[in-house]
Design a protein around this motif. Structure first.
Motif, mmCIF file in Angstrom:
data_model
loop_
_atom_site.group_PDB
_atom_site.id
_atom_site.type_symbol
_atom_site.label_atom_id
_atom_site.label_comp_id
_atom_site.label_asym_id
_atom_site.label_seq_id
_atom_site.Cartn_x
_atom_site.Cartn_y
_atom_site.Cartn_z
ATOM 1 N N LYS A 158 0.556 -1.579 0.126
ATOM 2 C CA LYS A 158 -0.134 0.059 -0.051
ATOM 3 C C LYS A 158 0.905 1.365 0.061
ATOM 4 O O LYS A 158 0.413 2.362 -0.515
ATOM 5 C CB LYS A 158 -0.394 -0.318 1.343
ATOM 6 N N PHE A 159 1.614 1.450 0.767
ATOM 7 C CA PHE A 159 2.749 2.850 0.664
ATOM 8 C C PHE A 159 2.997 2.767 -0.807
ATOM 9 O O PHE A 159 3.426 2.129 -2.102
ATOM 10 C CB PHE A 159 4.186 2.370 1.173
ATOM 11 N N PRO A 160 4.222 3.937 -1.099
ATOM 12 C CA PRO A 160 4.153 4.421 -2.510
ATOM 13 C C PRO A 160 5.438 4.191 -2.820
ATOM 14 O O PRO A 160 6.247 4.197 -2.163
ATOM 15 C CB PRO A 160 3.740 5.776 -2.087
ATOM 16 N N GLY A 161 4.963 3.167 -3.957
ATOM 17 C CA GLY A 161 6.560 2.738 -4.648
ATOM 18 C C GLY A 161 6.238 2.239 -6.276
ATOM 19 O O GLY A 161 5.270 2.368 -6.200
ATOM 20 N N VAL A 162 7.237 1.508 -6.983
ATOM 21 C CA VAL A 162 7.212 1.307 -7.985
ATOM 22 C C VAL A 162 8.490 -0.205 -7.763
ATOM 23 O O VAL A 162 8.768 0.215 -7.306
ATOM 24 C CB VAL A 162 6.940 2.653 -9.262
ATOM 25 N N TRP A 163 8.033 -1.081 -8.453
ATOM 26 C CA TRP A 163 8.423 -2.459 -8.317
ATOM 27 C C TRP A 163 8.701 -2.774 -10.307
ATOM 28 O O TRP A 163 8.018 -2.211 -10.870
ATOM 29 C CB TRP A 163 8.434 -3.383 -8.288
ATOM 30 N N TYR A 164 10.411 -3.239 -10.706
ATOM 31 C CA TYR A 164 10.489 -3.558 -11.409
ATOM 32 C C TYR A 164 11.594 -4.743 -11.899
ATOM 33 O O TYR A 164 11.586 -5.183 -10.786
ATOM 34 C CB TYR A 164 11.909 -2.137 -12.274
ATOM 35 N N GLN A 165 11.060 -5.463 -12.954
ATOM 36 C CA GLN A 165 12.061 -6.708 -13.499
ATOM 37 C C GLN A 165 13.493 -5.888 -14.348
ATOM 38 O O GLN A 165 13.209 -5.772 -15.081
ATOM 39 C CB GLN A 165 10.879 -6.892 -13.273
ATOM 40 N N VAL A 166 13.935 -6.947 -13.461
ATOM 41 C CA VAL A 166 15.176 -7.083 -14.457
ATOM 42 C C VAL A 166 16.001 -9.018 -13.833
ATOM 43 O O VAL A 166 16.456 -9.322 -13.494
ATOM 44 C CB VAL A 166 16.312 -6.218 -13.622
ATOM 45 N N GLY A 167 15.563 -9.518 -15.515
ATOM 46 C CA GLY A 167 15.446 -11.020 -15.078
ATOM 47 C C GLY A 167 15.002 -11.273 -14.051
ATOM 48 O O GLY A 167 13.652 -11.189 -13.716
ATOM 49 N N SER A 168 15.569 -12.050 -12.992
ATOM 50 C CA SER A 168 14.988 -12.518 -12.556
ATOM 51 C C SER A 168 15.108 -11.861 -10.939
ATOM 52 O O SER A 168 14.976 -12.252 -10.195
ATOM 53 C CB SER A 168 15.989 -14.202 -11.541
ATOM 54 N N PHE A 169 15.347 -10.070 -11.021
ATOM 55 C CA PHE A 169 15.773 -9.428 -9.952
ATOM 56 C C PHE A 169 15.002 -8.745 -10.312
ATOM 57 O O PHE A 169 14.457 -8.069 -11.044
ATOM 58 C CB PHE A 169 17.534 -9.185 -10.246
ATOM 59 N N GLN A 170 14.311 -7.505 -8.692
ATOM 60 C CA GLN A 170 14.018 -5.900 -9.519
ATOM 61 C C GLN A 170 14.338 -5.331 -8.311
ATOM 62 O O GLN A 170 15.616 -5.439 -7.344
ATOM 63 C CB GLN A 170 12.571 -6.922 -8.631
ATOM 64 N N ILE A 171 13.751 -4.411 -9.450
ATOM 65 C CA ILE A 171 14.312 -3.205 -8.135
ATOM 66 C C ILE A 171 13.393 -2.738 -7.445
ATOM 67 O O ILE A 171 12.166 -2.634 -8.014
ATOM 68 C CB ILE A 171 14.790 -2.205 -9.658
ATOM 69 N N HIS A 172 13.243 -1.814 -6.434
ATOM 70 C CA HIS A 172 12.066 -1.454 -5.586
ATOM 71 C C HIS A 172 12.340 0.301 -5.718
ATOM 72 O O HIS A 172 12.938 0.190 -4.926
ATOM 73 C CB HIS A 172 11.936 -2.365 -4.516
ATOM 74 N N LEU A 173 11.787 0.928 -6.180
ATOM 75 C CA LEU A 173 11.702 2.344 -5.412
ATOM 76 C C LEU A 173 10.763 2.750 -4.408
ATOM 77 O O LEU A 173 9.736 2.027 -4.682
ATOM 78 C CB LEU A 173 11.286 3.073 -6.852
ATOM 79 N N ILE A 174 11.108 3.126 -3.720
ATOM 80 C CA ILE A 174 10.357 3.822 -2.396
ATOM 81 C C ILE A 174 10.322 5.203 -2.188
ATOM 82 O O ILE A 174 11.198 5.646 -1.655
ATOM 83 C CB ILE A 174 10.975 2.632 -1.082
ATOM 84 N N ALA A 175 8.981 5.468 -2.594
ATOM 85 C CA ALA A 175 8.897 6.979 -2.145
ATOM 86 C C ALA A 175 9.119 7.648 -0.464
ATOM 87 O O ALA A 175 8.838 6.594 0.406
ATOM 88 C CB ALA A 175 8.015 7.425 -2.144
ATOM 89 N N ALA A 176 10.213 8.509 -0.847
ATOM 90 C CA ALA A 176 11.130 9.031 0.890
ATOM 91 C C ALA A 176 10.952 10.600 0.837
ATOM 92 O O ALA A 176 10.848 11.058 -0.474
ATOM 93 C CB ALA A 176 11.672 8.431 1.070
ATOM 94 N N ALA A 177 10.162 11.358 1.728
ATOM 95 C CA ALA A 177 10.329 12.824 2.115
ATOM 96 C C ALA A 177 11.542 12.907 1.774
ATOM 97 O O ALA A 177 11.542 14.013 0.947
ATOM 98 C CB ALA A 177 9.457 12.774 3.090
ATOM 99 N N THR A 178 12.847 12.418 2.017
ATOM 100 C CA THR A 178 14.028 12.856 1.590
ATOM 101 C C THR A 178 14.611 11.907 1.447
ATOM 102 O O THR A 178 14.740 10.159 1.987
ATOM 103 C CB THR A 178 14.730 13.766 2.837
ATOM 104 N N VAL A 179 16.110 11.697 0.722
ATOM 105 C CA VAL A 179 16.817 11.033 0.289
ATOM 106 C C VAL A 179 18.086 11.173 0.636
ATOM 107 O O VAL A 179 19.115 12.377 0.196
ATOM 108 C CB VAL A 179 16.387 10.699 -1.212
ATOM 109 N N PRO A 180 18.702 11.195 1.415
ATOM 110 C CA PRO A 180 19.900 11.411 2.243
ATOM 111 C C PRO A 180 21.472 11.001 1.296
ATOM 112 O O PRO A 180 21.401 9.388 0.510
ATOM 113 C CB PRO A 180 19.976 10.842 3.518
ATOM 114 N N SER A 181 22.759 12.175 1.212
ATOM 115 C CA SER A 181 23.564 11.471 0.072
ATOM 116 C C SER A 181 23.615 11.037 0.454
ATOM 117 O O SER A 181 24.636 11.195 1.539
ATOM 118 C CB SER A 181 23.583 12.822 -0.889
#
Length: 120
Positions: free
Chosen positions: A37-60
């Motif tokens: 339910k939380f904001p995010g988008v998942w991507y498939q790369v072969g058998s591996f996934q990249i999960h983008l998770i929305a955050a208020a800030t992203v520390p460098s």
């Protein structure tokens, strides 16, 4: 313990729409359904996934400005690194070629997460 394979990597992103454009349209990763339910988008790369998770800030956490590959990054294999470079430059993405001389380059997503694209 016996680890059999890697399932996914999660990246924090501050602007989900902008990041969706980068990973889906520029990198061309296929998006997959997700039941969470939380904001995010998942991507498939072969058998591996990249999960983008929305955050208020992203520390460098970049520690090396001169050599991007010496920072935390995720690496993808590409069929042709020159074609990948041309695509990234056409979309105004920053790039840095690998200092090792191998067919690889580094770019950054809109939040500065480092991405390696290596031919192989």
């Amino acid at each position: 313990m016996q680890i059999t394979h890697c399932l996914h990597a999660a990246l924090l992103v501050s602007d989900l729409e902008q990041s969706t454009h980068f990973y889906g349209s520029i990198l061309g990763l296929p998006q997959v359904d997700r039941a969470l339910k939380f904001p995010g988008v998942w991507y498939q790369v072969g058998s591996f996934q990249i999960h983008l998770i929305a955050a208020a800030t992203v520390p460098s956490d970049r520690i090396n400005e001169d050599k991007w590959g010496r920072n935390r990054h995720i690496a993808f294999s590409v069929a042709n690194v020159q074609a990948a470079q041309d695509c990234l430059l056409a979309h105004g993405c920053p790039i840095q070629t690998s200092a090792s001389g191998r067919a690889a380059l580094f770019t950054q997503d809109p939040d500065g997460n480092m991405i390696e694209l290596s031919q192989g």
